[in-house]
Design a protein around this motif. Structure first.
Motif, PDB file in Angstrom:
ATOM      1  N   LYS A   1       0.810  -1.216   0.000  1.00  0.00           N
ATOM      2  CA  LYS A   1       0.000   0.000   0.000  1.00  0.00           C
ATOM      3  C   LYS A   1       0.845   1.269   0.000  1.00  0.00           C
ATOM      4  CE  LYS A   1      -3.630  -2.369   2.623  1.00  0.00           C
ATOM      5  NZ  LYS A   1      -4.293  -2.479   3.952  1.00  0.00           N
ATOM      6  N   ARG A   2       2.138   1.138   0.296  1.00  0.00           N
ATOM      7  CA  ARG A   2       3.004   2.303   0.381  1.00  0.00           C
ATOM      8  C   ARG A   2       3.376   2.791  -1.021  1.00  0.00           C
ATOM      9  NH1 ARG A   2       3.712   6.554   3.553  1.00  0.00           N
ATOM     10  NH2 ARG A   2       5.782   7.468   3.324  1.00  0.00           N
ATOM     11  N   PRO A   3       3.281   4.092  -1.267  1.00  0.00           N
ATOM     12  CA  PRO A   3       3.649   4.605  -2.591  1.00  0.00           C
ATOM     13  C   PRO A   3       5.111   4.288  -2.929  1.00  0.00           C
ATOM     14  CG  PRO A   3       2.475   6.284  -1.338  1.00  0.00           C
ATOM     15  CD  PRO A   3       2.776   5.171  -0.381  1.00  0.00           C
ATOM     16  N   LEU A   4       5.367   4.128  -4.220  1.00  0.00           N
ATOM     17  CA  LEU A   4       6.740   3.977  -4.702  1.00  0.00           C
ATOM     18  C   LEU A   4       6.894   4.769  -5.987  1.00  0.00           C
ATOM     19  CD1 LEU A   4       6.291   1.782  -7.147  1.00  0.00           C
ATOM     20  CD2 LEU A   4       6.581   0.107  -5.327  1.00  0.00           C
ATOM     21  N   ILE A   5       8.125   5.043  -6.336  1.00  0.00           N
ATOM     22  CA  ILE A   5       8.419   5.859  -7.513  1.00  0.00           C
ATOM     23  C   ILE A   5       9.137   4.990  -8.536  1.00  0.00           C
ATOM     24  CG2 ILE A   5       9.722   7.841  -8.397  1.00  0.00           C
ATOM     25  CD1 ILE A   5       8.670   7.723  -4.745  1.00  0.00           C
ATOM     26  N   ILE A   6       8.688   5.070  -9.798  1.00  0.00           N
ATOM     27  CA  ILE A   6       9.304   4.324 -10.896  1.00  0.00           C
ATOM     28  C   ILE A   6       9.885   5.323 -11.882  1.00  0.00           C
ATOM     29  CG2 ILE A   6       8.919   2.663 -12.763  1.00  0.00           C
ATOM     30  CD1 ILE A   6       6.545   1.572 -11.173  1.00  0.00           C
ATOM     31  N   GLU A   7      11.167   5.198 -12.153  1.00  0.00           N
ATOM     32  CA  GLU A   7      11.855   6.156 -13.005  1.00  0.00           C
ATOM     33  C   GLU A   7      12.611   5.445 -14.127  1.00  0.00           C
ATOM     34  OE1 GLU A   7      13.480   9.615 -10.297  1.00  0.00           O
ATOM     35  OE2 GLU A   7      13.919   7.693  -9.327  1.00  0.00           O
TER      36      GLU A   7
END
Length: 349
Positions: free
Chosen positions: A326-332
């Motif tokens: 449920k924790r946000p993550l960043i994809i780059e």
């Protein structure tokens, strides 16, 4: 049988040589969002997980490596002992050799002997018949069976298969007739969303993506057969985090997914689980640690991986794997660009 055993020995030798030049930084495009107000205590974190009813105390799997010759017996015995001590699931390497040479069976059976109550996966190629699958399962009293896919390796390998017609039909038959959970597993080239859908439609409930970024079996076969090497094909495949997202975006609601292929740290595990994997498999680096430092070094390494996972969960405020997802993550970077080109929403979760 001697040729097959020699090939397995060579695979170990060359994988150890290749390990020295692998970066194993495949999840660098993925960032977990820090939680400065986490209220999670380390001793309350639950890292247990399930794969189609199989209860794993920890989401770390010692994945398929080897079997079928004297050194493999020692490797599997040591791995099984550590798996028992650390409560980890473990898979054996391909048991095809043991179907043709009964003397090779002891190198696989030793895993169950060392870990009688543990979660153990059998392993055989996708060209196997249902009868052969049942035999390898019974050989080690397996809790599940991996059906491995390795078409690029077979194509490049001098003595490998060159005909693959009927693979989907065989997998579908195995899924319907084998009673233990069936895991379809790639061996370092990844699985795309299109093929994930076909597998799910065949009745497969667990997929181990086996993405690119770890052991490269094309490179290994090039080292074994320098005369006919095809170095241009080294690096072939779908990178692990990308394959993981592809599969999850397509069949994540129907299939339990295992992340494997180049994982090295507990943070890699945390990122895999946050993306939606149910567990994470380690093979090449685990073998490297064992062969270079012995059982003690491998045990310490796997304990560190678990510790890194728990620390990562605490720092994002996750008490369990469900919270982590449920924790946000960043994809780059390349991963983001790949997903955009493929029409996959980077926020697919």
């Amino acid at each position: 049988m001697k040729k097959r055993a020699r090939r397995k020995r060579e695979h170990i030798r060359y994988s150890l040589m290749l390990e020295r030049r692998l970066k194993r930084d495949i999840f660098s495009d993925i960032t977990l969002l820090h939680n400065c107000l986490s209220e999670v205590n380390l001793d309350e974190i639950d890292i247990s997980t399930q794969l189609q009813g199989l209860k794993l105390k920890k989401p770390i799997i010692i994945n398929a490596i080897t079997g079928g010759f004297p050194l493999a017996f020692t490797i599997n015995r040591q791995m099984a002992k550590i798996a028992r001590e650390l409560d980890l699931a473990m898979a054996v390497g391909s048991q095809r050799i043991a179907l043709r040479d009964k003397s090779a069976q002891k190198s696989f059976k030793v895993v169950r002997e060392e870990n009688p109550e543990g979660i153990i996966f059998a392993n055989i190629g996708a060209d196997a018949s249902t009868e052969e699958v049942l035999e390898v399962v019974d050989m080690i009293k397996a809790d599940a069976v991996q059906i491995h896919l390795n078409i690029p390796q077979e194509i490049v390998m001098a003595e490998g298969r060159k005909k693959f017609e009927g693979t989907i039909e065989k997998i579908s038959k195995i899924a319907s007739e084998v009673k233990v959970p069936v895991i379809v597993k790639e061996v370092g080239f990844g699985i795309a969303k299109e093929e994930a859908k076909i597998l799910a439609d065949c009745g497969i409930k667990i997929i181990d993506i086996g993405g690119a970024g770890g052991t490269d079996f094309i490179a290994i076969e090039n080292m074994r057969n320098k005369k006919n090497a095809v170095p241009v094909l080294e690096g072939w495949g779908i990178p692990t985090p990308i394959s993981l997202i592809e599969v999850l975006s397509e069949v994540g609601d129907r299939v339990d997914v295992i992340a494997s292929g180049g994982l090295k740290t507990g943070l890699d595990v945390a990122k895999s689980l946050a993306l939606g994997a149910k567990a994470a498999g380690f093979a090449g680096f685990v073998l490297y640690k064992l062969m270079k430092g012995g059982p003690s070094a491998l045990r310490k390494y796997l304990e560190r991986v678990e510790r890194e996972l728990i620390y990562s969960m605490a720092m994002v405020g996750a008490r369990n794997i469900s919270d982590l997802r449920k924790r946000p993550l960043i994809i780059e970077g390349r991963t983001y660009n790949w997903l955009k080109f493929r029409g996959i929403n980077a926020k697919f979760r």
